[in-house]
Design an enzyme around this catalytic site. Structure first.
Site, PDB file in Angstrom:
ATOM      1  N   HIS A  18      28.123  81.225  50.157  1.00  0.00           N
ATOM      2  CA  HIS A  18      27.748  82.411  51.181  1.00  0.00           C
ATOM      3  C   HIS A  18      27.512  81.782  52.487  1.00  0.00           C
ATOM      4  O   HIS A  18      27.905  82.254  53.493  1.00  0.00           O
ATOM      5  CB  HIS A  18      26.525  83.015  50.931  1.00  0.00           C
ATOM      6  CG  HIS A  18      26.499  83.789  49.670  1.00  0.00           C
ATOM      7  ND1 HIS A  18      25.681  83.771  48.482  1.00  0.00           N
ATOM      8  CD2 HIS A  18      26.921  84.875  49.353  1.00  0.00           C
ATOM      9  CE1 HIS A  18      25.749  84.880  47.423  1.00  0.00           C
ATOM     10  NE2 HIS A  18      26.834  85.481  47.837  1.00  0.00           N
ATOM     11  N   ARG A  91      37.132  84.526  47.129  1.00  0.00           N
ATOM     12  CA  ARG A  91      37.277  83.263  46.252  1.00  0.00           C
ATOM     13  C   ARG A  91      38.498  82.993  45.649  1.00  0.00           C
ATOM     14  O   ARG A  91      39.389  82.065  45.822  1.00  0.00           O
ATOM     15  CB  ARG A  91      36.294  83.345  45.175  1.00  0.00           C
ATOM     16  CG  ARG A  91      34.607  82.819  45.727  1.00  0.00           C
ATOM     17  CD  ARG A  91      33.775  83.090  44.784  1.00  0.00           C
ATOM     18  NE  ARG A  91      33.325  84.648  44.714  1.00  0.00           N
ATOM     19  CZ  ARG A  91      32.426  85.227  44.662  1.00  0.00           C
ATOM     20  NH1 ARG A  91      31.330  84.475  43.898  1.00  0.00           N
ATOM     21  NH2 ARG A  91      32.181  86.409  44.516  1.00  0.00           N
TER      22      ARG A  91
HETATM   23  P1  ADP Z   1      28.158  91.500  46.278  1.00  0.00           P
HETATM   24  O1  ADP Z   1      26.901  91.903  45.300  1.00  0.00           O
HETATM   25  O2  ADP Z   1      28.095  92.523  47.521  1.00  0.00           O
HETATM   26  O3  ADP Z   1      29.329  91.061  45.604  1.00  0.00           O
HETATM   27  P2  ADP Z   1      27.351  88.784  46.665  1.00  0.00           P
HETATM   28  O4  ADP Z   1      25.947  88.237  47.222  1.00  0.00           O
HETATM   29  O5  ADP Z   1      27.719  88.379  45.288  1.00  0.00           O
HETATM   30  O6  ADP Z   1      27.199  90.265  46.787  1.00  0.00           O
HETATM   31  O7  ADP Z   1      28.641  88.294  47.693  1.00  0.00           O
HETATM   32  C1  ADP Z   1      28.607  88.665  49.008  1.00  0.00           C
HETATM   33  C2  ADP Z   1      29.859  88.395  49.495  1.00  0.00           C
HETATM   34  O8  ADP Z   1      30.244  86.892  49.692  1.00  0.00           O
HETATM   35  C3  ADP Z   1      31.221  88.866  48.705  1.00  0.00           C
HETATM   36  O9  ADP Z   1      32.293  89.017  49.821  1.00  0.00           O
HETATM   37  C4  ADP Z   1      31.766  87.639  48.034  1.00  0.00           C
HETATM   38  O10 ADP Z   1      32.897  87.818  47.853  1.00  0.00           O
HETATM   39  C5  ADP Z   1      31.373  86.659  49.019  1.00  0.00           C
HETATM   40  N1  ADP Z   1      31.145  85.426  48.252  1.00  0.00           N
HETATM   41  C6  ADP Z   1      30.092  84.941  47.365  1.00  0.00           C
HETATM   42  N2  ADP Z   1      30.471  83.680  46.940  1.00  0.00           N
HETATM   43  C7  ADP Z   1      31.503  83.133  47.678  1.00  0.00           C
HETATM   44  C8  ADP Z   1      32.310  81.772  47.700  1.00  0.00           C
HETATM   45  N3  ADP Z   1      31.640  81.051  46.862  1.00  0.00           N
HETATM   46  N4  ADP Z   1      33.230  81.793  48.336  1.00  0.00           N
HETATM   47  C9  ADP Z   1      33.522  82.878  49.149  1.00  0.00           C
HETATM   48  N5  ADP Z   1      32.925  84.120  49.296  1.00  0.00           N
HETATM   49  C10 ADP Z   1      31.957  84.311  48.429  1.00  0.00           C
END
Ligand code: ADP
Length: 158
Positions: A18, A91
């Site tokens: 994030h 990802r």
């Molecule tokens: P949600 O519940 O909306 O999926 P997350 O907190 O899991 O919320 O993720 C928020 C955003 O960050 C999403 O767009 C997710 O794809 C992206 N994200 C999370 N971890 C990674 C990572 N390791 N690399 C790239 N993007 C990520």
């Protein structure tokens, strides 16, 4: 004109994946507003207050990042924050389907708001909040994958 994006997520907890997405967002936008979703139906491990604190502490020295809580529609958050775009991270191909649907729905709701996708650093492609929770609950060391502010929360001392 200043351009801003809202970056929504559950952040349960925030990971270095994030953080990398936010830092890349700051190369494209002047201002990034991180929207921490209340998301009660996801039954988060950390309550909203804790998630907000972990995210705020992570970016306390970055004046171009603001952290807000939100429930309700994402496009409404973007509208109230006067943001031009929604920032999301990708990802792997497995993220694409859901992200594509969400971006398309949001465009239907407000066609003026663009969704911008960035890819986190390769070393973080396997990092997800879910794996952090699982590995940490089984006693695994995840300290290299989360910001420092998260560690006391994972250790249960906060
Ligand atoms: P949600 O519940 O909306 O999926 P997350 O907190 O899991 O919320 O993720 C928020 C955003 O960050 C999403 O767009 C997710 O794809 C992206 N994200 C999370 N971890 C990674 C990572 N390791 N690399 C790239 N993007 C990520």
């Amino acid at each position: 004109m200043k351009q801003s994006a809202v970056y929504p997520g559950t952040f349960d907890p925030i990971t270095l994946g994030h953080v990398d997405v936010v830092n890349r967002g700051l190369k494209l936008f002047d201002h990034v507003v991180i929207g921490v979703a209340e998301n009660p139906n996801k039954e988060p491990m950390f309550d909203l207050e804790a998630r907000l604190r972990m995210v705020s502490q992570t970016f306390q020295d970055e004046s171009r990042v603001e952290v807000v809580a939100f429930s309700g529609l994402l496009v409404e958050l973007a509208q109230t924050q006067k943001a031009e775009a929604i920032l999301r991270g990708l990802r792997a191909a497995s993220d694409f389907e859901y992200e594509f649907q969400m971006a398309t729905m949001n465009r239907r709701l407000d066609e003026k708001i663009e969704t911008a996708f960035v890819m986190a650093r390769e070393d973080y492609t396997f990092v997800s909040s879910r794996f952090i929770r699982e590995i940490s609950s089984m006693g695994g060391d995840v300290s290299a994958l989360v910001p420092e502010s998260v560690i006391p929360y994972l250790e249960g001392s906060k």
